[in-house]
Design an enzyme around this catalytic site. Structure first.
Site, mmCIF file in Angstrom:
data_model
loop_
_atom_site.group_PDB
_atom_site.id
_atom_site.type_symbol
_atom_site.label_atom_id
_atom_site.label_comp_id
_atom_site.label_asym_id
_atom_site.label_seq_id
_atom_site.Cartn_x
_atom_site.Cartn_y
_atom_site.Cartn_z
ATOM 1 N NE ARG A 134 3.890 3.772 29.017
ATOM 2 C CZ ARG A 134 4.758 3.069 29.716
ATOM 3 N NH1 ARG A 134 4.351 2.064 30.465
ATOM 4 N NH2 ARG A 134 6.033 3.345 29.655
ATOM 5 C CE LYS B 147 22.267 0.484 37.604
ATOM 6 N NZ LYS B 147 21.897 -0.846 37.120
ATOM 7 N N GLY C 134 10.608 7.863 31.587
ATOM 8 C CA GLY C 134 9.639 8.000 32.659
ATOM 9 C C GLY C 134 9.824 9.171 33.596
ATOM 10 N N GLY D 96 12.658 3.158 27.474
ATOM 11 C CA GLY D 96 13.728 2.335 26.911
ATOM 12 C C GLY D 96 13.743 2.376 25.393
HETATM 13 P P1 AMP Z 1 16.910 6.587 35.583
HETATM 14 O O1 AMP Z 1 15.837 5.560 35.620
HETATM 15 O O2 AMP Z 1 18.249 6.086 35.253
HETATM 16 O O3 AMP Z 1 16.496 7.804 34.741
HETATM 17 O O4 AMP Z 1 17.060 7.095 37.086
HETATM 18 C C1 AMP Z 1 16.046 7.761 37.750
HETATM 19 C C2 AMP Z 1 16.279 7.648 39.217
HETATM 20 O O5 AMP Z 1 17.539 8.186 39.557
HETATM 21 C C3 AMP Z 1 15.263 8.412 40.040
HETATM 22 O O6 AMP Z 1 14.530 7.513 40.804
HETATM 23 C C4 AMP Z 1 16.098 9.329 40.903
HETATM 24 O O7 AMP Z 1 15.653 9.395 42.224
HETATM 25 C C5 AMP Z 1 17.469 8.697 40.866
HETATM 26 N N1 AMP Z 1 18.518 9.673 41.138
HETATM 27 C C6 AMP Z 1 18.734 10.837 40.516
HETATM 28 N N2 AMP Z 1 19.743 11.504 41.083
HETATM 29 C C7 AMP Z 1 20.196 10.755 42.108
HETATM 30 C C8 AMP Z 1 21.224 10.913 43.076
HETATM 31 N N3 AMP Z 1 22.005 11.992 43.085
HETATM 32 N N4 AMP Z 1 21.413 9.916 43.988
HETATM 33 C C9 AMP Z 1 20.622 8.827 43.966
HETATM 34 N N5 AMP Z 1 19.631 8.621 43.082
HETATM 35 C C10 AMP Z 1 19.420 9.569 42.151
#
Ligand code: AMP
Length: 398
Positions: free
Chosen positions: A41, A203, A356, A379
């Protein structure tokens, strides 16, 4: 809404000679034991800072760092950033004692060619996050030109990203924001088909807006990560101990229906890597959703899914990627994310990676050079793609 480049002024359209210039950068870098572990950054902010210095401006740099919650937290001081900037700018970097220090106006007035001011962490002030007008007017007294180059915080209405823009006579965006807008606009306004969106991560609820807005633009969507588990439950499968967002199952059903209505191919995994425990060193195997064991959790997309996704990505002409395909922090469950990363770079596509974790995967593989644009905004990039108005860009317009 998309911000057109002619709707805001950029730093190269403003006379900066001898002007006292406030530059809002995104120096919110990860630190470990007081040391910067990833300076991307800061590096991304350098072209704007160097440009302002070349033009003969008296420059003050400002950013937040971490979450000090309106209090002075010594571990979140900008000191490490200042030390990084000295050789990068080849200037003395004067760190102020607080973001709106008493002597700031005098310091700016008397700044010489060999010096740059670095304001202490903006979030040491309780007023920064409140977008407080008084704090903005107090800061504004020391400056003639406001420059915002912090794309990563453009979705936040805070003093340094919003209120301050209204209090300084001249305002503009920096070169990083210009680049981010150029790259995102090219993807959103003139995407070459097939346009494939790859969405992963934890999510569904974080990405509803993005999926909904992209549905009008893309030909196909690829879903991975824990998000995929929620879609599987929406389709009636039992995903055992997998991370599932129960509140979002209904939304996932609606997304499936909407994709059908719009003729967008929604690609879901056909198999998963299931494990007994949430850690790297555990037993794991490939499972179909039809017979996913009740005592396992899905931590990555499976072998067949990897191959399906690889093919779709290889033939794409435009790609947007946000979010990992699995728990890529654990080597045993990183194969899906890595396969997608490699396919993105092998495709002859216009590719934009935002957020990220997908950026981390690309960097881990040292593939940044093969991506058309690796965004500095997580974000902010998602909200921009959702079609939301980013407060920092709005403030530069009005
Ligand atoms: P996000 O910030 O929503 O992009 O989520 C990223 C996070 O989702 C990372 O830390 C991953 O380890 C987690 N993640 C991805 N796939 C899975 C899964 N199948 N089960 C649990 N966590 C997950």
């Amino acid at each position: 809404m998309v911000t057109k480049l002619d709707e805001i002024k950029f730093i190269d359209e403003v006379d900066l000679r001898n002007k006292r210039v406030f530059i809002r950068c995104d120096f919110n870098v990860p630190l470990k034991d007081g040391k910067i572990t990833d300076a991307t950054r800061i590096e991304a902010a350098l072209p704007t800072i160097l440009y302002a210095l070349e033009q003969g401006a008296k420059v003050a740099l400002a950013s937040h760092l971490g979450r000090p919650k309106g209090k002075v937290v010594p571990a979140l001081s900008m000191k490490a950033i200042g030390e990084y900037l000295v050789p990068a700018l080849k200037k003395e970097v004067i760190l102020t004692d607080s973001p709106d220090s008493e002597g700031l106006t005098k310091l700016m007035d008397n700044l010489n060619d060999g010096q740059v001011v670095l304001l202490e962490n903006l979030r040491f002030s309780p007023f920064e996050k409140k977008n407080d007008k008084l704090f903005a007017t107090r800061l504004a007294k020391s400056f003639d030109v406001y420059v915002n180059d912090a794309f990563g915080t453009a979705h936040r209405a805070q003093v340094s990203t919003e209120a301050l823009a209204h209090e300084i006579k001249e305002k503009c965006a920096g070169l990083l924001i210009k680049k981010e807008l150029e790259k995102f606009n090219q993807m959103l306004e003139a995407p070459e088909a097939p346009f494939v969106a790859i969405l992963g991560g934890a999510k569904v609820s974080d990405k509803i807006g993005v999926i909904t807005n992209l549905m009008d633009k893309v030909d196909s969507i690829i879903i991975g990560g824990a998000m995929a588990n929620t879609f599987m439950v929406a389709k009636g499968y039992n995903m055992g101990k997998s991370l599932v967002e129960d509140d979002a199952v209904e939304v996932a059903k609606q997304i499936i229906e909407k994709a059908e209505r719009k003729g967008v191919t929604l690609n879901l995994p056909v198999d998963f890597v299931g494990a007994s425990e949430f850690k790297n060193d555990t037993d794991f195997a490939n499972y179909k959703p039809e017979n996913f064991p009740a005592d396992k959790m899905a931590l990555d997309i499976g072998e067949e899914t990897r191959e399906n996704y690889r093919k779709i990505v290889l033939y794409a002409k435009t790609i947007f990627w946000n979010g990992p395909m699995g728990v890529f922090e654990f080597e045993n469950f990183a194969k899906g994310t890595l396969a997608v990363a490699v396919a993105v770079t092998k495709s002859e596509s216009y590719s934009v990676v935002g957020g990220g974790d997908s950026v981390a995967a690309i960097k881990y593989l040292k593939l940044e050079d093969k991506i058309s644009h690796v965004s500095t905004g997580g974000g902010a990039s998602l909200e921009y793609i959702e079609g939301k108005d980013l407060p920092a860009l709005m403030a530069l317009k009005s």
